[in-house]
Design an enzyme around this catalytic site. Structure first.
Site, PDB file in Angstrom:
ATOM      1  N   HIS A   1       1.214  42.254   9.354  1.00  0.00           N
ATOM      2  CA  HIS A   1       2.519  42.900   9.074  1.00  0.00           C
ATOM      3  C   HIS A   1       2.485  43.659   8.043  1.00  0.00           C
ATOM      4  O   HIS A   1       3.553  44.705   7.887  1.00  0.00           O
ATOM      5  CB  HIS A   1       3.298  41.467   8.042  1.00  0.00           C
ATOM      6  CG  HIS A   1       3.743  40.740   9.130  1.00  0.00           C
ATOM      7  ND1 HIS A   1       3.057  39.513   9.835  1.00  0.00           N
ATOM      8  CD2 HIS A   1       5.016  40.233   9.586  1.00  0.00           C
ATOM      9  CE1 HIS A   1       4.026  39.008  10.518  1.00  0.00           C
ATOM     10  NE2 HIS A   1       5.249  39.146  10.387  1.00  0.00           N
TER      11      HIS A   1
ATOM     12  N   GLY B 261       0.681  32.230   6.785  1.00  0.00           N
ATOM     13  CA  GLY B 261      -0.248  32.563   5.515  1.00  0.00           C
ATOM     14  C   GLY B 261       0.061  31.359   4.358  1.00  0.00           C
ATOM     15  O   GLY B 261      -0.755  31.181   3.631  1.00  0.00           O
TER      16      GLY B 261
ATOM     17  N   GLU C 128       9.453  40.953   7.976  1.00  0.00           N
ATOM     18  CA  GLU C 128      10.306  40.105   8.863  1.00  0.00           C
ATOM     19  C   GLU C 128      11.726  40.399   8.876  1.00  0.00           C
ATOM     20  O   GLU C 128      12.527  40.585   9.588  1.00  0.00           O
ATOM     21  CB  GLU C 128      10.032  38.943   8.642  1.00  0.00           C
ATOM     22  CG  GLU C 128       8.824  38.190   9.202  1.00  0.00           C
ATOM     23  CD  GLU C 128       8.546  38.136  10.667  1.00  0.00           C
ATOM     24  OE1 GLU C 128       9.627  37.840  11.480  1.00  0.00           O
ATOM     25  OE2 GLU C 128       7.497  38.504  11.442  1.00  0.00           O
TER      26      GLU C 128
ATOM     27  N   CYS D 140      -3.284  38.596  14.476  1.00  0.00           N
ATOM     28  CA  CYS D 140      -2.863  37.884  13.209  1.00  0.00           C
ATOM     29  C   CYS D 140      -4.140  37.745  12.412  1.00  0.00           C
ATOM     30  O   CYS D 140      -4.998  37.008  13.117  1.00  0.00           O
ATOM     31  CB  CYS D 140      -2.113  36.536  13.468  1.00  0.00           C
ATOM     32  SG  CYS D 140      -1.790  35.709  12.029  1.00  0.00           S
ATOM     33  N   ASN D 141      -4.284  38.251  11.154  1.00  0.00           N
ATOM     34  CA  ASN D 141      -5.625  38.153  10.540  1.00  0.00           C
ATOM     35  C   ASN D 141      -5.733  36.436  10.014  1.00  0.00           C
ATOM     36  O   ASN D 141      -6.465  36.010  10.027  1.00  0.00           O
ATOM     37  CB  ASN D 141      -5.464  38.840   9.219  1.00  0.00           C
ATOM     38  CG  ASN D 141      -5.758  40.286   9.642  1.00  0.00           C
ATOM     39  OD1 ASN D 141      -6.974  40.863   9.691  1.00  0.00           O
ATOM     40  ND2 ASN D 141      -4.680  41.017   9.740  1.00  0.00           N
ATOM     41  N   THR D 142      -4.476  35.762   9.842  1.00  0.00           N
ATOM     42  CA  THR D 142      -4.606  34.654   9.239  1.00  0.00           C
ATOM     43  C   THR D 142      -5.013  33.481  10.405  1.00  0.00           C
ATOM     44  O   THR D 142      -5.982  32.788  10.074  1.00  0.00           O
ATOM     45  CB  THR D 142      -2.984  33.909   8.913  1.00  0.00           C
ATOM     46  OG1 THR D 142      -2.310  35.197   8.072  1.00  0.00           O
ATOM     47  CG2 THR D 142      -3.042  32.647   8.373  1.00  0.00           C
TER      48      THR D 142
ATOM     49  N   ASP E  10       1.204  36.766  17.396  1.00  0.00           N
ATOM     50  CA  ASP E  10       1.237  36.828  15.832  1.00  0.00           C
ATOM     51  C   ASP E  10       2.016  35.847  15.400  1.00  0.00           C
ATOM     52  O   ASP E  10       2.899  35.146  16.214  1.00  0.00           O
ATOM     53  CB  ASP E  10       1.464  38.273  15.189  1.00  0.00           C
ATOM     54  CG  ASP E  10       1.613  38.428  13.974  1.00  0.00           C
ATOM     55  OD1 ASP E  10       0.710  37.891  13.226  1.00  0.00           O
ATOM     56  OD2 ASP E  10       2.741  38.899  13.387  1.00  0.00           O
ATOM     57  N   SER E  11       2.165  35.571  14.218  1.00  0.00           N
ATOM     58  CA  SER E  11       3.105  34.712  13.492  1.00  0.00           C
ATOM     59  C   SER E  11       4.612  35.173  13.576  1.00  0.00           C
ATOM     60  O   SER E  11       5.559  34.531  13.530  1.00  0.00           O
ATOM     61  CB  SER E  11       3.044  34.431  12.064  1.00  0.00           C
ATOM     62  OG  SER E  11       3.065  35.430  11.483  1.00  0.00           O
TER      63      SER E  11
ATOM     64  N   CYS F 120      -3.477  42.193   6.757  1.00  0.00           N
ATOM     65  CA  CYS F 120      -2.400  41.347   7.492  1.00  0.00           C
ATOM     66  C   CYS F 120      -1.538  42.173   8.188  1.00  0.00           C
ATOM     67  O   CYS F 120      -1.331  43.249   8.018  1.00  0.00           O
ATOM     68  CB  CYS F 120      -1.581  40.471   6.550  1.00  0.00           C
ATOM     69  SG  CYS F 120       0.139  39.896   7.264  1.00  0.00           S
TER      70      CYS F 120
HETATM   71  N1  DGL Z   1       0.619  38.731  10.384  1.00  0.00           N
HETATM   72  C1  DGL Z   1      -0.070  37.539   9.947  1.00  0.00           C
HETATM   73  C2  DGL Z   1      -1.314  38.129   9.176  1.00  0.00           C
HETATM   74  O1  DGL Z   1      -2.107  39.169   9.798  1.00  0.00           O
HETATM   75  C3  DGL Z   1       0.406  36.652   9.300  1.00  0.00           C
HETATM   76  C4  DGL Z   1       1.561  36.536   8.254  1.00  0.00           C
HETATM   77  C5  DGL Z   1       2.067  35.341   7.924  1.00  0.00           C
HETATM   78  O2  DGL Z   1       2.583  34.915   9.123  1.00  0.00           O
HETATM   79  O3  DGL Z   1       1.940  34.810   6.806  1.00  0.00           O
HETATM   80  O4  DGL Z   1      -1.934  37.567   8.561  1.00  0.00           O
END
Ligand code: DGL
Length: 286
Positions: free
Chosen positions: A200, A44, A166, A74-76, A11-12, A198
């Protein structure tokens, strides 16, 4: 024959731990290697090309750990880079959008679904498309038709949620203020199901739920992703025999900060032994 290589998850940042936690709960005999690209988060707010390059570098790092599967937690990265990741990977790749979309259309009773995500996910339009596709599949099967006949979707980007997650500010007044501001339009729209699109965001689930109220179902795709991981391991004959299970953690930022923010969530003494690494030297040709 058993395959005891680890599952690679990235993930990010710390968000993918919400997926990792469900994978560990469902498949405790599988070893895992987690990489959080905290040093380059958030994804994102990045461009399509940058998200693809970062994601390919994350995967290249995990490939160096001899993983048997890649989970894009990570969805992004899933919305922007899944195709590129899948094309280049030698092992099965699991993304997080379709499991979340599926859970949402199964749960909704009113057909009014909210999607909250990063700017990059919302602007890709892919999550909404995935929800519509999954709704159509259920409608064709004659399932949940009363709700899905009147399907109506509202999307909202909540970029500050990633920084709050975070930072470890999951349940305080700053998170509540941000949630009230982002989520009021979705409450007014009358959603009965809210997709945390997301990884997070489940860290802020308490705050989000407080603002949305008890009648709104929150969808955390982690649970559904873990079941997809299990199915794909089975299909590809990749299940381990549970010998010498290990958990490794890597971050591209400060390891002790990663551990102190993540440990209240993950529990059981995890994450531990986290190492700081860089991945930007991987040449991925993007
Ligand atoms: N956790 C990530 C997601 O699911 C990305 C969050 C990010 O880095 O902007 O989209």
């Amino acid at each position: 024959m058993a395959d005891n290589r680890p599952i690679g998850v990235f993930d990010s940042g710390i968000g993918g731990l919400t997926v990792l936690r469900e994978i560990i709960a469902r498949l405790p005999s599988e070893s895992t290697v987690y990489f959080g690209d905290d040093g380059r988060a958030p994804y994102g707010s990045k461009s399509h090309d940058t998200i693809i390059r970062y994601s390919l570098q994350d995967m290249a790092f995990l490939e160096g750990k001899d993983v048997k599967m890649i989970v894009v937690a990570c969805n992004t990265a899933s919305t922007h880079a899944y195709k590129a990741l899948k094309e280049r990977s030698k092992v099965p790749v699991v993304e997080v959008v379709y499991p979340g979309a599926r859970a949402a259309v199964e749960k909704t009773r009113s057909g009014r679904i909210g999607i909250i995500a990063t700017n990059a996910t919302v602007s890709s339009g892919l999550y909404e498309t995935a929800v519509r596709e999954q709704a159509q599949i259920l409608l064709n099967e004659g399932r949940n038709t009363e709700a899905l006949d009147k399907l109506s979707i509202i999307q909202q980007a909540c970029p500050l949620f990633v920084s709050l997650a975070e930072e470890g500010w999951w349940d305080d007044e700053v998170a509540t203020l941000a949630a009230e501001r982002y989520l009021t339009p979705l409450k007014e729209f009358g959603v009965d199901t809210l997709v945390l699109a997301c990884t997070h965001y489940p860290l802020l689930a308490g705050t989000i739920s407080k603002v949305m109220g008890p009648d709104v179902t929150l969808i955390n795709s982690g649970v559904s992703v873990a079941s997809v991981v299990e199915r794909k391991l089975r299909e590809n004959d990749l299940l381990s025999d549970g010998m010498n299970v290990f958990r490794e953690f890597y971050t591209s930022d400060d390891a002790s900060k990663f551990e102190s923010v993540a440990s209240p969530f993950l529990g059981s003494g995890l994450p531990s032994g986290t190492k700081k690494v860089t991945v930007d030297h991987f040449e991925v040709g993007v």
